[in-house]
Design a protein around this motif. Structure first.
Motif, PDB file in Angstrom:
ATOM      1  N   LYS A 139      36.822  32.381  39.617  1.00 26.83           N
ATOM      2  CA  LYS A 139      35.473  32.004  39.169  1.00 26.83           C
ATOM      3  C   LYS A 139      34.503  33.205  39.312  1.00 26.83           C
ATOM      4  O   LYS A 139      33.337  32.987  38.745  1.00 26.83           O
ATOM      5  CB  LYS A 139      35.065  30.888  40.297  1.00 26.83           C
ATOM      6  N   GLY A 140      34.589  34.089  40.042  1.00 23.88           N
ATOM      7  CA  GLY A 140      33.605  35.047  40.263  1.00 23.88           C
ATOM      8  C   GLY A 140      33.244  35.947  38.964  1.00 23.88           C
ATOM      9  O   GLY A 140      34.163  35.864  38.008  1.00 23.88           O
ATOM     10  N   ASN A 141      31.878  36.437  38.963  1.00 19.45           N
ATOM     11  CA  ASN A 141      31.585  37.229  37.709  1.00 19.45           C
ATOM     12  C   ASN A 141      32.180  38.616  37.829  1.00 19.45           C
ATOM     13  O   ASN A 141      31.546  39.512  38.643  1.00 19.45           O
ATOM     14  CB  ASN A 141      30.159  37.232  37.838  1.00 19.45           C
ATOM     15  N   LYS A 142      33.506  38.748  37.085  1.00 21.38           N
ATOM     16  CA  LYS A 142      34.129  40.002  37.255  1.00 21.38           C
ATOM     17  C   LYS A 142      33.345  41.258  36.954  1.00 21.38           C
ATOM     18  O   LYS A 142      33.456  42.418  37.684  1.00 21.38           O
ATOM     19  CB  LYS A 142      35.483  40.084  36.350  1.00 21.38           C
ATOM     20  N   ALA A 143      32.204  41.111  35.875  1.00 24.78           N
ATOM     21  CA  ALA A 143      31.738  42.285  35.525  1.00 24.78           C
ATOM     22  C   ALA A 143      30.801  42.833  36.669  1.00 24.78           C
ATOM     23  O   ALA A 143      30.537  44.103  36.982  1.00 24.78           O
ATOM     24  CB  ALA A 143      30.888  41.921  34.233  1.00 24.78           C
ATOM     25  N   ARG A 144      29.969  41.866  37.289  1.00 22.75           N
ATOM     26  CA  ARG A 144      29.265  42.217  38.218  1.00 22.75           C
ATOM     27  C   ARG A 144      29.826  42.549  39.495  1.00 22.75           C
ATOM     28  O   ARG A 144      29.607  43.492  39.989  1.00 22.75           O
ATOM     29  CB  ARG A 144      28.448  40.909  38.850  1.00 22.75           C
ATOM     30  N   ILE A 145      31.132  41.914  39.642  1.00 27.42           N
ATOM     31  CA  ILE A 145      31.857  42.225  41.140  1.00 27.42           C
ATOM     32  C   ILE A 145      32.278  43.823  40.978  1.00 27.42           C
ATOM     33  O   ILE A 145      31.930  44.291  41.967  1.00 27.42           O
ATOM     34  CB  ILE A 145      32.780  41.114  41.418  1.00 27.42           C
ATOM     35  N   PHE A 146      33.003  44.038  39.715  1.00 23.46           N
ATOM     36  CA  PHE A 146      33.689  45.291  39.810  1.00 23.46           C
ATOM     37  C   PHE A 146      32.668  46.479  39.256  1.00 23.46           C
ATOM     38  O   PHE A 146      32.766  47.675  39.864  1.00 23.46           O
ATOM     39  CB  PHE A 146      34.812  45.184  38.832  1.00 23.46           C
ATOM     40  N   GLY A 147      31.539  46.112  38.647  1.00 20.19           N
ATOM     41  CA  GLY A 147      30.569  47.093  38.361  1.00 20.19           C
ATOM     42  C   GLY A 147      29.833  47.592  39.691  1.00 20.19           C
ATOM     43  O   GLY A 147      29.746  48.611  40.053  1.00 20.19           O
ATOM     44  N   TRP A 148      29.668  46.530  40.445  1.00 20.50           N
ATOM     45  CA  TRP A 148      28.783  46.757  42.121  1.00 20.50           C
ATOM     46  C   TRP A 148      29.801  47.603  42.914  1.00 20.50           C
ATOM     47  O   TRP A 148      29.551  48.387  43.511  1.00 20.50           O
ATOM     48  CB  TRP A 148      28.144  45.716  42.526  1.00 20.50           C
ATOM     49  N   ALA A 149      31.061  47.315  42.946  1.00 19.22           N
ATOM     50  CA  ALA A 149      32.021  47.779  43.750  1.00 19.22           C
ATOM     51  C   ALA A 149      32.373  49.222  43.236  1.00 19.22           C
ATOM     52  O   ALA A 149      32.346  50.083  44.169  1.00 19.22           O
ATOM     53  CB  ALA A 149      33.458  46.940  43.610  1.00 19.22           C
ATOM     54  N   PHE A 150      31.985  49.554  41.783  1.00 20.37           N
ATOM     55  CA  PHE A 150      32.486  50.772  41.434  1.00 20.37           C
ATOM     56  C   PHE A 150      31.119  51.694  41.922  1.00 20.37           C
ATOM     57  O   PHE A 150      31.187  52.780  42.356  1.00 20.37           O
ATOM     58  CB  PHE A 150      32.580  50.844  40.032  1.00 20.37           C
ATOM     59  N   VAL A 151      30.051  51.206  41.735  1.00 21.76           N
ATOM     60  CA  VAL A 151      28.674  52.066  42.029  1.00 21.76           C
ATOM     61  C   VAL A 151      28.660  52.102  43.346  1.00 21.76           C
ATOM     62  O   VAL A 151      28.228  53.355  44.005  1.00 21.76           O
ATOM     63  CB  VAL A 151      27.508  51.127  41.500  1.00 21.76           C
ATOM     64  N   LEU A 152      29.088  51.169  44.357  1.00 17.36           N
ATOM     65  CA  LEU A 152      28.932  51.125  45.688  1.00 17.36           C
ATOM     66  C   LEU A 152      29.949  52.296  46.246  1.00 17.36           C
ATOM     67  O   LEU A 152      29.730  53.108  47.209  1.00 17.36           O
ATOM     68  CB  LEU A 152      28.938  49.829  46.407  1.00 17.36           C
ATOM     69  N   SER A 153      31.206  52.359  45.746  1.00 12.35           N
ATOM     70  CA  SER A 153      32.196  53.427  45.832  1.00 12.35           C
ATOM     71  C   SER A 153      31.698  54.861  45.604  1.00 12.35           C
ATOM     72  O   SER A 153      31.972  55.768  46.498  1.00 12.35           O
ATOM     73  CB  SER A 153      33.524  53.166  45.182  1.00 12.35           C
ATOM     74  N   LEU A 154      30.943  54.919  44.773  1.00  9.06           N
ATOM     75  CA  LEU A 154      30.351  56.296  44.160  1.00  9.06           C
ATOM     76  C   LEU A 154      29.258  56.596  45.296  1.00  9.06           C
ATOM     77  O   LEU A 154      29.286  57.868  45.341  1.00  9.06           O
ATOM     78  CB  LEU A 154      29.734  56.061  42.821  1.00  9.06           C
TER      79      LEU A 154
END
Length: 142
Positions: free
Chosen positions: A48-63
């Motif tokens: 149900k989660g917004n995958k673009a938002r979740i994965f996008g932010w996860a990538f930015v935060l990893s960087l």
């Protein structure tokens, strides 16, 4: 701090490595099922989660984590006597030490949220391993 002394390719690879590790760590093959159980979720809830938002932010935060760690691993212009040489070993050690900070932070919050030790070790363990990996990559590319 001289931002030019940071190896930005190493930072990018380190950030990507943490992102990829998260995909493997939270997959059903490793800790995904246990993580969902600890969070009282099922696959339908996850979908149900917004995958673009979740994965996008996860990538930015990893960087951001990789940039921060690289800043700690940047050797000063004037070498300090007794300071460790930045290499793969010191990078991994610094990553481990940073991971312990994060692990403890997750544990403190989880205790107040009445989460289990299993929850703490799944999430905190990911952070420790991800930071060790990032530190090793950044240290190796000095």
């Amino acid at each position: 701090m001289d931002m030019n002394s940071i190896n930005w390719l190493a930072v990018l690879v380190a950030g990507v490595s943490a992102f990829v590790l998260g995909g493997v760590w939270y997959s059903p093959a490793l800790f995904g099922k246990a993580w969902m159980k600890e969070n009282k979720m099922n696959m339908e809830d996850v979908q149900k989660g917004n995958k673009a938002r979740i994965f996008g932010w996860a990538f930015v935060l990893s960087l951001i984590m990789a940039v921060n760690l690289a800043m700690f691993l940047t050797e000063p212009a004037q070498p300090c006597p007794g300071a460790p040489v930045v290499n793969i070993s010191w990078g991994a050690t610094a990553g481990f030490l940073a991971g312990i900070w994060v692990f403890c932070s997750i544990a403190v919050v989880a205790l107040f949220e009445h989460k289990t030790a299993r929850y703490i070790f799944i999430n905190g363990g990911y952070c420790v391993v991800a930071l060790i990996l990032m530190g090793a990559i950044i240290g190796a590319w000095r």
